[in-house]
Enzyme design. Structure first.
Site, PDB file in Angstrom:
ATOM      1  N   GLU A  75     -38.445 -21.238-145.134  1.00  0.00           N
ATOM      2  CA  GLU A  75     -38.894 -20.106-145.957  1.00  0.00           C
ATOM      3  C   GLU A  75     -38.431 -20.273-147.408  1.00  0.00           C
ATOM      4  O   GLU A  75     -39.201 -20.053-148.342  1.00  0.00           O
ATOM      5  CB  GLU A  75     -38.381 -18.784-145.382  1.00  0.00           C
ATOM      6  CG  GLU A  75     -38.989 -18.388-144.051  1.00  0.00           C
ATOM      7  CD  GLU A  75     -40.488 -18.214-144.108  1.00  0.00           C
ATOM      8  OE1 GLU A  75     -41.012 -17.715-145.140  1.00  0.00           O
ATOM      9  OE2 GLU A  75     -41.166 -18.589-143.134  1.00  0.00           O
ATOM     10  N   GLU A  79     -47.653 -19.560-148.755  1.00  0.00           N
ATOM     11  CA  GLU A  79     -48.306 -19.977-147.502  1.00  0.00           C
ATOM     12  C   GLU A  79     -48.899 -21.382-147.623  1.00  0.00           C
ATOM     13  O   GLU A  79     -48.855 -22.166-146.674  1.00  0.00           O
ATOM     14  CB  GLU A  79     -49.391 -18.965-147.112  1.00  0.00           C
ATOM     15  CG  GLU A  79     -48.868 -17.562-146.822  1.00  0.00           C
ATOM     16  CD  GLU A  79     -47.791 -17.535-145.742  1.00  0.00           C
ATOM     17  OE1 GLU A  79     -47.800 -18.423-144.864  1.00  0.00           O
ATOM     18  OE2 GLU A  79     -46.940 -16.648-145.788  1.00  0.00           O
TER      19      GLU A  79
END
Length: 325
Positions: free
Chosen positions: A207, A135
């Protein structure tokens, strides 16, 4: 082709499409018409960009926590942020039952990182650290800004398609008549779907890039691989719970912020069983190295499902992590 090269190629294609749209609409409607669509799209996305963090926070049920309330979580986030070279983000805990984590913010300085209530109980300290590293990497790479900017292009296509088709159906006439206007609208709608698919592909690249970013700031790949495996397995189990189903409906519009696509978890479990060879519930370094030597083959349904989502297929994602060891 490397992740950065793929992303640069995607940006070239998207802005090439935008240039074509502006030139095409400018030729058909005059420069003023093209500029109007562009300005409207930028204003709309700018408004969404400004209120986006507040909307995500509210929909996810986030409670911002102090260092006194969650000292270890704050220490971990601070350490990872320092390693990544970004300001420490604001830290929060979501009331959602599904174990997961997410990050958002308009810039690195206004970054926010959150975990859900269940993830601390599910993951070990090292696994949670690897997820938080993922993150932090999203914030470092400014992924929210990139995807928001790219989203302007399909929005322009949609508005052009909508206005042209209505103009054609209502009998608009200009250089060839309403039929040509409808055809332009259909072409713009086709571009709308194509550009949306390209943005989904871009999201999947981000991602992979965030996974690599977590590894670059010191998290071993097998810790992140195990965390992803546990998140998929837990999400698949919890989806049988009526309360969780209701929660997932509520956050459907923002689920792209999660570490994994929770709606696909049930379908991904079968693929991941072949990675956890000893059925320990974890993926150790040896299992990751074994996967590195294998060729991944997905079925047609899995390939189609991946094309239409923001996150890569989990088996492919863990396979990518195996190349980072």
């Amino acid at each position: 082709m490397g992740l950065q090269m793929r992303m640069w190629l995607l940006l070239v294609i998207m802005f090439g499409i935008l240039y074509g749209i502006v030139v095409g609409v400018g030729t058909w409607m005059g420069a003023g018409g093209a500029i109007l669509y562009l300005i409207l799209a930028i204003v709309f996305m700018g408004f969404q960009f400004l209120i986006g963090p507040s909307m995500v926070s509210k929909m996810m049920g986030v409670k911002w926590v102090s260092e006194k309330e969650e000292p270890e979580l704050h220490r971990t986030v601070k350490e990872l942020a320092e390693r990544a070279g970004i300001p420490k983000p604001k830290v929060g805990i979501s009331r959602l039952s599904v174990p997961n984590a997410f990050a958002f913010g308009r810039s690195q300085k206004s970054g926010r990182i959150c975990i859900t209530q269940g993830i601390q109980r599910l993951l070990s300290k090292d696994e949670l650290k690897a997820v938080l590293g993922h993150e932090i990497a999203h914030l470092k790479h400014r992924d929210m800004i990139i995807i928001t900017v790219l989203s302007v292009i399909p929005l322009i296509c949609y508005w052009i398609a909508f206005s042209m088709m209505w103009r054609g159906m209502l009998g608009g006439r200009r250089e060839g008549g309403g039929n040509y206007t409808i055809l332009i609208g259909i072409g713009a709608m086709l571009l709308y779907f194509i550009t949306n698919l390209i943005i989904l592909y871009g999201s999947r690249i981000r991602e992979y890039y965030a996974d690599a970013g977590s590894v670059r700031i010191g998290n071993p790949p097998h810790h992140l691989a195990t965390a992803l495996y546990k998140l998929v397995y837990s999400s698949a189990q919890l989806q049988r719970n009526p309360q969780v189903k209701e929660e997932l409906k509520r956050v459907e519009g923002v689920k792209a912020f999660f570490v994994n696509d929770i709606s696909r978890a049930y379908h991904e479990i079968g693929d991941l069983k072949e990675v956890d060879r000893d059925l320990s519930g974890t993926i150790d370094q040896n299992e990751l190295m074994e996967l590195r030597q294998k060729t991944i083959k997905l079925g047609r349904s899995a390939k189609m499902m991946e094309i239409l989502t923001t996150h890569p297929n989990m088996l492919k994602r863990i396979k990518h992590l195996s190349t980072l060891t």
